[in-house]
Design an enzyme around this catalytic site. Structure first.
Site, PDB file in Angstrom:
ATOM      1  CE  LYS B  80     -11.227  70.916  54.303  1.00 45.28           C
ATOM      2  NZ  LYS B  80     -11.433  70.646  52.866  1.00 45.28           N
ATOM      3  CB  SER B 155      -8.194  72.101  51.250  1.00 48.22           C
ATOM      4  OG  SER B 155      -9.499  71.667  51.033  1.00 48.22           O
ATOM      5  CB  SER B 179     -10.162  69.442  48.922  1.00 49.48           C
ATOM      6  OG  SER B 179      -9.528  70.510  48.273  1.00 49.48           O
TER       7      SER B 179
END
Lengths: 483, 510, 95
Positions: B80, B155, B179
């Protein structure tokens, strides 16, 4: 019109001389090229996190204990949020409502009076970076841009906040001076003022003499010497009094000291009222202070100037003034005691240490204890004086010769023929000769002009090129004249 | 050797194949790069692809003797894009860091590099990890491989979509209010948030410091354990990281005898879709078949947890994002005449709307006069939420719930209403507030879209949580390969399970 | 109810430039969000201790040992503006 009295409080910041910064392992430095001692943490790069410097906590604790504060069982760091280029995270990691220590006090002398100032709190935080305004005058107004050097950013700071217990600008100056000497003695900071290692702001208000209520206070900033502090306060007090006597009110504002005019003026609205939005620092965990460890730190505290001054007075019979001067600074105090330990009269040792010796070390820019004039040598010289082998003024010459020729005092006395004449018989003969040769003066003295002693003593000293023992001459002259 | 199916291959299996010489790092990496080439045009999981470097590195690994290879050598991984990596542009999904190249590497990432993983690329996220759909990214919207008209969650939607789509073997995400778990749920894969402190946050671009954790997104629970084992552990650079009292074990047991599972009624409130509820209850029955006991219970402060989170997280974020001021790195607005203008325009232009909203809420909640009512109060609620769990764990070993109240929702369907978006995290947020470990595993489909099952454990009970998850996973038997359909391709599109009617219903609800 | 003036004040605290339409929209959105967050005030929990740290950990610190700093080049690498080895910023605001 009533009499007014000033009410002064101080906030002092001390830069600790640990090896590394408060929250990262960058080395502390001074004078190195900009931005050569930084890392992701003190540059506040994304993802960087602080880690507490253990020694900084110890140093801060020393300060708190030296100020007789209560070290809290638990303390916590908070974020103090505001935007400024010298603050890379846009918050300062500081302490808010759970500081390291609270409720202490510090005793200090103003002339012959002892004062006590209560300490509100001692806490830890990190220093900002160095911001320099470029452009014409180096001042904020009129500069085209500013540049930031983050070498200093993150240096461990201890903030000491006093209660508003200080009653005059002179007292504020003495407080700061003596506080600084105390902190230096702790070995946590050299408190070098040129390098900004200790800085302060003052809060000042006035009130009718004898009142116990506090008036509105203003904050004074940017006084980077004790003299400026005193000047700033001496300028602000009458200003406040003037406003109040004219029926106005004091605005709670921040005033900036201008060393050129010696006065303070309000800072421009660049410094708008700050809403710091303090909240507990989530990246750090609380510090729980082990009572046993605190006692270890307390036990290891060195003798502080105030205590040493007391001891010098008692142990060596010195006046408070002399004890204070000698006791204030560790190196000087230790030197003095070494001199005494050789076996010298403490008062004589005090005079010589505070006089010739201190003047010499100041001029040479060395610390007491360094250089050719060791405690043993000074002691030897003092003994020569107290033993009568050399007069006081001759001894001053010997001191000078010691520095120039790097020889022992006794050898120098001999080499330069500075030995004091204390031969009673020889001196008595000189006195007798002089008395015989000065009948008018003798008559005048016996008629009441006692100050003529000086004439006789002076003549004998002249005859002996200053080498006669003046005390002995004095006695012999008196004896001869009263005979 | 062919036969590597990126939609089903696990890391445990890939490792075995590598060690036994049945495949090579090069072949493995190529498999995933090919999958990226085939699907990335639809999925948009990656902000930055590192295909060439990945292939080169894989080739180098193949030349090393097995004995010197890291434990995870050659495994193609997605990271990420909020974990700084030295020399690799790291954006946090934001314009303000669009061209930012870090000078150091996040500890969790460095630990994986030390084991010789192959980084395929940097995945998309909601800007600064603020969001539940990846639609807040400044760069692109990631699509859910199960239905390209829907979001992958957020997210960590980029990593989740990449793993689900077979564009990566596994990957790292971060979880502040759900997330990792919520995108795992929406994408039909496994995602875990470890106990707070188990994984170093050093190098994770901070959103909410007291809530953030890095964690794995994988195809299987065993993979999740394997990845967690290599990122967890005390880090001297993170004062909030802790030494784990145990070693993370790859689970093997398939029974749940003697384990007591609590089912908080507050998590099964109105917002939970019928299909989600149905899959959840079926899974409870599976648990009982495996020997576990399920019982309803209460976590009584749940209804306030969302509010507490939406004070604490933005408050911490408002301070964490203040460093993005254009002074030392990142975007700086051009032509500012003075400092104030530079600050305001840099941040005004560099941050997206959701980030600005949260900074504003956080600043407000901390501001003079409001601290006690908001932040102070939220910290108290946080303690109560933690105590609720503490009390619950006296009677239960694990607590279970649906991970997300709904399946993947349509792109654009919640962006007009921030509050609607916030509701996605109702079941995950309390776990972050309490700092507990939790995993989401797929437990079935509803309307063709994956449903997630959340298992929550006591602090530092990762091994128990993973063991239970593994057993349930085995019983559920979910096929993690997505369909790549696109329900926005007309109302008349045909798909399994009578999608036409459901599409129409979704279009009305949107 | 949060007003546009409040929003302007908070935006200034946060150094966020909001265009006029943003300001209006933000005021509406924040009001809505705060409306929901406000429910936290319903709880009568005056006696509950706030929890700032979810971990039960204290006293994490490090030894006072220097480690290598970034080279100056690395420190300045991402800087938007540099003068004489230092980070340059526009002049202080006069307002």
């Amino acid at each position: 019109m009533p009499e007014w009295e000033p009410v002064i409080g101080l906030e002092i910041h001390v830069e600790l001389q640990t090896k590394t910064k408060m929250f990262c392992s960058c080395a502390l430095s001074f004078g190195d090229p900009p931005n050569t001692h930084t890392c992701p943490v003190c540059l506040a790069h994304p993802g960087a996190l602080p880690v507490v410097n253990k020694r900084a906590v110890e140093f801060a604790t020393r300060i708190a204990l030296a100020l007789d504060c209560t070290v809290q069982p638990r303390n916590v760091f908070h974020r103090k949020n505001y935007f400024y280029p010298d603050l890379p995270k846009a918050y300062q990691i500081s302490q808010f409502d759970e500081p390291l220590a609270v409720e202490g006090s510090f005793s200090y002398w103003v002339g012959d009076e002892q004062h006590t100032c209560r300490i509100n709190r001692v806490h830890m935080e990190e220093d900002a970076a160095k911001l320099v305004h470029a452009g014409e005058s180096g001042r904020i107004a009129g500069s085209e841009y500013s540049v930031v050097d983050f070498n200093r950013g993150g240096t461990p700071l201890v903030e000491i906040v006093t209660e508003p217990d200080i009653g005059s600008p002179a007292a504020a100056r003495e407080f700061l001076n003596q506080l600084r000497a105390t902190v230096m003695e702790l070995g946590v900071s050299d408190c070098n003022m040129e390098e900004g290692r200790v800085r302060w702001d003052a809060n000042i208000s006035v009130r009718p003499a004898g009142s116990t209520e506090l008036g509105v206070r203003t904050e004074l900033k940017n006084m980077n010497s004790f003299r400026f502090l005193q000047q700033a306060l001496e300028s602000e007090i009458p200003r406040q009094v003037g406003v109040l006597e004219a029926g106005g009110r004091i605005e709670q504002e921040t005033l900036h000291f201008d060393p050129e005019t010696g006065t303070t003026s309000p800072l421009r609205s660049k410094e708008e009222a700050h809403d710091y939005r303090y909240f507990p620092e989530p990246d750090l965990v609380p510090l729980v202070m082990d009572p046993a460890w605190i006692e270890e730190v307390r036990a290891a505290l060195p003798e502080l100037p105030a205590a040493r001054t007391q001891r010098f007075m008692l142990q060596y019979g010195l006046s408070r003034y002399d004890a204070f001067l000698l006791g204030e600074s560790g190196p000087l105090a230790r030197f003095y005691e070494q001199v005494v330990a050789v076996g010298v009269d403490p008062k004589a040792a005090a005079n010589w240490t505070m006089g010739e010796y201190l003047a010499y070390t100041n001029e040479a820019g060395i610390d007491p204890g360094q250089g050719f004039v060791t405690a043993e040598r000074l002691a030897a010289l003092v003994k020569l004086v107290t033993g009568g082998a050399v007069s006081f003024s001759a001894a001053k010459d010997v001191f000078r010769f010691m520095l120039e020729e790097h020889a022992e005092p006794a050898d120098l006395v001999e080499k330069h023929g500075l030995g004091q004449i204390s031969d009673q018989t020889a001196l008595a003969q000189l006195v007798a000769d002089l008395v015989a040769a000065s009948p008018e003066e003798v008559a005048a003295y016996r008629a009441g002009k006692e100050q003529l002693i000086g004439f006789f003593v002076g003549q004998v000293m002249k005859t002996t090129s200053g080498r006669a023992n003046p005390k002995l001459v004095n006695e012999l002259v008196r004896a001869a004249l009263t005979a | 050797m062919s036969g590597l199916d990126p939609l089903r291959l696990t890391a445990v299996e890939a490792k075995r194949l590598l060690v036994e010489g049945e495949t090579s790092a090069t072949e493995l990496t190529k498999t995933y790069l090919d999958q990226i080439a085939a699907h990335e045009g639809d999925v948009h999981a990656f902000i930055q692809l590192c295909g060439e470097e990945a292939a080169r590195y894989a080739a180098r690994i193949d030349q090393e003797a097995t004995a010197v290879r890291g434990a995870l050598a050659g495994l193609p991984t997605a990271i990420k894009d909020n974990m700084v990596t030295e020399g690799v542009v790291t954006t946090a999904g934001s314009r303000i860091l669009q061209n930012y190249t870090p000078v150091y590497t996040a500890t969790a990432v460095r630990k994986l590099f030390d084991q010789h993983i192959v980084m395929l690329g940097r995945t998309n996220l909601d800007e600064f990890a603020m969001g539940s759909s990846t639609e807040n990214s400044a760069f692109q919207v990631t699509r859910n491989p199960w239905d390209l008209a829907t979001v992958p969650g957020g997210s960590s939607g980029g990593t989740a979509a990449a793993v689900a789509a077979g564009e990566a073997l596994w990957g790292l995400g971060s979880d502040t209010g759900g997330s990792i778990r919520q995108p795992a749920s929406l994408c039909g894969i496994v995602g875990m948030k470890p106990t707070y402190g188990a994984v170093s946050r050093y190098g994770l671009i901070a959103f909410a410091s007291s809530l953030d954790q890095i964690g794995p997104l994988t195809r299987s629970v065993a993979d999740c354990a394997l990845l967690l084992r290599h990122i967890a552990g005390y880090d001297e650079c993170d004062s909030t990281s802790v030494r784990l009292p145990f070693e993370v074990e790859v689970p093997t047991a398939d029974r749940l005898d003697g384990l007591r599972f609590g089912v908080p009624v507050e998590y099964l409130a109105e917002g939970v879709e019928p299909g989600v509820r149905a899959r959840f209850e079926e899974t409870l029955r599976l648990i009982e078949e495996l020997g576990g006991r399920c019982q309803e219970m209460h976590l009584s402060h749940t209804e306030y947890a969302l509010a507490a989170y939406y004070i604490i997280a933005p408050a911490e974020a408002s301070a964490n994002l203040a460093r993005f001021d254009g002074v030392r790195y990142g975007y700086r607005a051009a032509g500012a005449e003075d400092l104030l203008e530079m600050y305001e325009r840099t941040r005004g232009e560099g941050f997206g709307p959701e980030v600005k909203r949260r900074i504003m809420i956080g600043t407000y909640a901390l501001s003079s006069g409001y601290y006690e009512a908001y932040y102070g109060q939220a910290q108290k609620v946080r303690r109560l939420v933690k105590e609720d769990f503490g009390a619950a764990f006296q009677d239960f070993d694990l607590i279970v719930s649906p991970t997300s109240p709904t399946v993947a929702f349509k792109v654009g369907s919640r962006t007009q209403d921030p509050l609607a978006m916030y509701q996605s995290d109702a079941c995950t947020i309390p776990v972050n507030l309490a700092g507990l470990p939790a995993v989401s595993i797929p437990c079935g489909l509803s309307d063709g879209l994956p449903v997630g099952f959340q298992i929550i454990g006591r602090a530092f009970s990762e091994n128990l949580v993973l063991r239970a998850a593994h057993a349930v996973e085995g019983a559920v038997g979910f096929d993690t390969a997505p369909t790549f359909r696109d329900s926005s391709a007309g109302v008349g599109s045909i798909g399994p399970g009578g999608l036409c009617a459901q599409d129409a219903r979704e279009a009305v609800d949107a | 109810m949060i007003t546009e003036a409040d929003v302007r004040y908070v935006a200034r605290l946060a150094r966020l430039r909001l265009e006029p339409d943003e300001l209006t929209r933000m005021t509406v959105e924040l009001a809505k969000i705060l409306g929901h967050i406000d429910k936290i005030g319903e709880l009568d929990i005056a006696d509950v201790q706030p929890m700032a740290h979810v971990l039960d950990v204290v006293n994490v610190s490090r030894a006072d040992v220097a480690r290598a700093s970034l080279s100056r080049d690395d420190a300045l690498r991402s800087a938007p503006a540099v003068t004489d080895g230092a980070f340059r910023v526009p002049r202080m605001s006069q307002r």
